[in-house]
Design a protein around this motif. Structure first.
Motif, PDB file in Angstrom:
ATOM      1  N   ALA A  19       0.834  -1.203   0.000  1.00  0.00           N
ATOM      2  CA  ALA A  19       0.000   0.000   0.000  1.00  0.00           C
ATOM      3  C   ALA A  19       0.871   1.257   0.000  1.00  0.00           C
ATOM      4  N   GLY A  20       1.963   1.213   0.765  1.00  0.00           N
ATOM      5  CA  GLY A  20       2.891   2.344   0.795  1.00  0.00           C
ATOM      6  C   GLY A  20       3.525   2.583  -0.561  1.00  0.00           C
ATOM      7  N   ASP A  21       3.884   1.491  -1.220  1.00  0.00           N
ATOM      8  CA  ASP A  21       4.464   1.556  -2.567  1.00  0.00           C
ATOM      9  C   ASP A  21       3.484   2.229  -3.527  1.00  0.00           C
ATOM     10  N   PHE A  60       0.961   4.180  -2.745  1.00  0.00           N
ATOM     11  CA  PHE A  60       0.718   5.567  -2.347  1.00  0.00           C
ATOM     12  C   PHE A  60       1.792   6.504  -2.894  1.00  0.00           C
ATOM     13  N   ILE A  61       3.056   6.099  -2.750  1.00  0.00           N
ATOM     14  CA  ILE A  61       4.147   6.927  -3.286  1.00  0.00           C
ATOM     15  C   ILE A  61       4.063   6.981  -4.812  1.00  0.00           C
ATOM     16  N   SER A  62       3.671   5.882  -5.445  1.00  0.00           N
ATOM     17  CA  SER A  62       3.491   5.859  -6.901  1.00  0.00           C
ATOM     18  C   SER A  62       2.397   6.838  -7.314  1.00  0.00           C
ATOM     19  N   MET A  63       1.345   6.919  -6.502  1.00  0.00           N
ATOM     20  CA  MET A  63       0.258   7.855  -6.791  1.00  0.00           C
ATOM     21  C   MET A  63       0.763   9.300  -6.745  1.00  0.00           C
ATOM     22  N   LEU A  64       1.577   9.594  -5.723  1.00  0.00           N
ATOM     23  CA  LEU A  64       2.131  10.949  -5.610  1.00  0.00           C
ATOM     24  C   LEU A  64       3.027  11.269  -6.802  1.00  0.00           C
ATOM     25  N   LYS A  65       3.847  10.303  -7.192  1.00  0.00           N
ATOM     26  CA  LYS A  65       4.736  10.524  -8.343  1.00  0.00           C
ATOM     27  C   LYS A  65       3.924  10.731  -9.618  1.00  0.00           C
ATOM     28  N   ARG A  66       2.845   9.987  -9.752  1.00  0.00           N
ATOM     29  CA  ARG A  66       1.998  10.117 -10.933  1.00  0.00           C
ATOM     30  C   ARG A  66       1.359  11.502 -10.983  1.00  0.00           C
ATOM     31  N   LYS A  67       0.861  11.966  -9.823  1.00  0.00           N
ATOM     32  CA  LYS A  67       0.239  13.292  -9.763  1.00  0.00           C
ATOM     33  C   LYS A  67       1.272  14.395 -10.011  1.00  0.00           C
ATOM     34  N   ALA A  68       2.498  14.160  -9.564  1.00  0.00           N
ATOM     35  CA  ALA A  68       3.570  15.142  -9.747  1.00  0.00           C
ATOM     36  C   ALA A  68       4.239  15.010 -11.114  1.00  0.00           C
ATOM     37  N   LYS A  69       3.849  13.963 -11.848  1.00  0.00           N
ATOM     38  CA  LYS A  69       4.415  13.669 -13.175  1.00  0.00           C
ATOM     39  C   LYS A  69       5.923  13.447 -13.109  1.00  0.00           C
ATOM     40  N   LEU A  70       6.314  12.643 -12.130  1.00  0.00           N
ATOM     41  CA  LEU A  70       7.721  12.298 -11.953  1.00  0.00           C
ATOM     42  C   LEU A  70       7.902  10.792 -12.020  1.00  0.00           C
ATOM     43  N   LYS A  71       9.000  10.350 -12.606  1.00  0.00           N
ATOM     44  CA  LYS A  71       9.306   8.927 -12.670  1.00  0.00           C
ATOM     45  C   LYS A  71       9.871   8.442 -11.342  1.00  0.00           C
ATOM     46  N   ASP A  72      10.764   9.243 -10.748  1.00  0.00           N
ATOM     47  CA  ASP A  72      11.393   8.908  -9.474  1.00  0.00           C
ATOM     48  C   ASP A  72      11.255  10.094  -8.515  1.00  0.00           C
ATOM     49  N   ARG A  80      13.043   3.752  -2.760  1.00  0.00           N
ATOM     50  CA  ARG A  80      13.633   2.535  -2.208  1.00  0.00           C
ATOM     51  C   ARG A  80      12.943   2.078  -0.929  1.00  0.00           C
ATOM     52  N   ILE A  81      12.469   3.032  -0.108  1.00  0.00           N
ATOM     53  CA  ILE A  81      11.927   2.646   1.200  1.00  0.00           C
ATOM     54  C   ILE A  81      10.433   2.947   1.333  1.00  0.00           C
ATOM     55  N   ASP A  82       9.730   3.101   0.211  1.00  0.00           N
ATOM     56  CA  ASP A  82       8.310   3.469   0.287  1.00  0.00           C
ATOM     57  C   ASP A  82       7.492   2.499   1.142  1.00  0.00           C
ATOM     58  N   GLY A  83       7.790   1.190   1.032  1.00  0.00           N
ATOM     59  CA  GLY A  83       7.070   0.212   1.838  1.00  0.00           C
ATOM     60  C   GLY A  83       7.468   0.284   3.300  1.00  0.00           C
ATOM     61  N   LEU A  84       8.775   0.332   3.552  1.00  0.00           N
ATOM     62  CA  LEU A  84       9.296   0.406   4.928  1.00  0.00           C
ATOM     63  C   LEU A  84       8.832   1.662   5.643  1.00  0.00           C
ATOM     64  N   TYR A  85       8.694   2.739   4.917  1.00  0.00           N
ATOM     65  CA  TYR A  85       8.344   4.032   5.503  1.00  0.00           C
ATOM     66  C   TYR A  85       7.024   3.962   6.272  1.00  0.00           C
ATOM     67  N   PHE A  86       6.103   3.153   5.776  1.00  0.00           N
ATOM     68  CA  PHE A  86       4.814   3.009   6.436  1.00  0.00           C
ATOM     69  C   PHE A  86       4.724   1.740   7.277  1.00  0.00           C
ATOM     70  N   ALA A  87       5.457   0.718   6.888  1.00  0.00           N
ATOM     71  CA  ALA A  87       5.347  -0.572   7.566  1.00  0.00           C
ATOM     72  C   ALA A  87       6.022  -0.614   8.935  1.00  0.00           C
ATOM     73  N   ILE A  88       7.150   0.081   9.084  1.00  0.00           N
ATOM     74  CA  ILE A  88       7.892  -0.005  10.349  1.00  0.00           C
ATOM     75  C   ILE A  88       7.096   0.522  11.545  1.00  0.00           C
ATOM     76  N   PRO A  89       6.585   1.760  11.523  1.00  0.00           N
ATOM     77  CA  PRO A  89       5.834   2.250  12.695  1.00  0.00           C
ATOM     78  C   PRO A  89       4.607   1.392  13.009  1.00  0.00           C
ATOM     79  N   LEU A  90       3.839   1.058  11.969  1.00  0.00           N
ATOM     80  CA  LEU A  90       2.634   0.272  12.177  1.00  0.00           C
ATOM     81  C   LEU A  90       2.975  -1.149  12.607  1.00  0.00           C
ATOM     82  N   GLY A  91       4.076  -1.669  12.073  1.00  0.00           N
ATOM     83  CA  GLY A  91       4.517  -3.012  12.461  1.00  0.00           C
ATOM     84  C   GLY A  91       4.941  -3.070  13.907  1.00  0.00           C
ATOM     85  N   LEU A  92       5.651  -2.040  14.371  1.00  0.00           N
ATOM     86  CA  LEU A  92       6.108  -2.001  15.759  1.00  0.00           C
ATOM     87  C   LEU A  92       4.924  -1.846  16.721  1.00  0.00           C
TER      88      LEU A  92
END
Length: 214
Positions: free
Chosen positions: A166-168, A170-182, A196-208
């Motif tokens: 889901a984090g991946d 979400f960041i892809s959605m932001l890039k699409r709206k911003a019209k950026l590849k990376d 690189r860390i789009d998944g970890l960025y959301f998973a770590i706090p919620l996982g802990l």
């Protein structure tokens, strides 16, 4: 140098850096500081392109992002330097799940292709999503089956893998709206830190937080 070679070399560098950061507190502090700054820079770039005429939204969003990111990195620092072996193991499990989720999605998606999962990220497929669950569940269960019961571990893997995907997206959605590849160019072959860390960025706090419920 091809993109695959760039990704491989960058991945090796990151693995080495993570190892050094775990055993040396100064390298860890410097690495986390760089990550914090780069995440804010990349989010700022995304938000400016998405809300280019709405400065208040950008300003408030960046404040929330800074608070969240600081909370995330502070927790990582505390856990790595704590004597609580259980939390260190769970942090390692979360890292493994997110990394294997990413790898599984890439491999299965490339091999089996099939129907697109969402229009937000054209490279995401149902086969990739299934592959993310399969690879992360299989490898993490084999490596960490002695730390949790089978049901609890598999459920934890499913939750973290889902958050990571889901984090991946979400960041892809932001890039699409911003019209950026990376989100950036810091990591050759990967893009920015958020790429690189789009998944970890959301998973770590919620996982802990979720660990306390197991």
């Amino acid at each position: 140098m091809t993109e695959i070679v760039k990704r491989f070399c960058t991945s090796l560098f990151l693995i080495g850096l993570i190892y050094l950061a775990v055993i040396n507190i100064y390298i860890l502090l410097i690495s986390l500081f760089i990550i914090f700054i780069q995440i804010i820079v990349e989010f700022n770039n995304l938000l400016k392109k998405i809300f280019f005429k709405k400065k208040l939204i950008i300003y408030l969003s960046l404040i929330l992002i800074q608070i969240y990111t600081l909370f995330l990195l502070l927790n990582i620092f505390i856990i790595i330097n704590s004597d609580n072996v259980e939390y260190r193991i769970f942090l390692l499990i979360i890292f493994f799940i997110c990394i294997l989720t990413d790898i599984g999605g890439y491999i299965f998606g490339k091999i089996f292709k099939g129907k697109k999962l969402t229009k937000i990220s054209p490279n995401k497929t149902y086969s990739g999503m299934i592959g993310s669950y399969i690879l992360s569940s299989l490898v993490v269960y084999i490596l960490f089956k002695n730390y949790l019961g089978t049901k609890e571990l598999l459920f934890f893997i499913f939750i973290i893998s889902s958050i990571s995907q889901a984090g991946d997206i979400f960041i892809s959605m932001l890039k699409r709206k911003a019209k950026l590849k990376d989100t950036g160019k810091l990591l050759p072959g990967h893009g920015g830190i958020l790429d690189r860390i789009d998944g970890l960025y959301f998973a770590i706090p919620l996982g802990l937080l979720f660990i306390n419920k197991l």
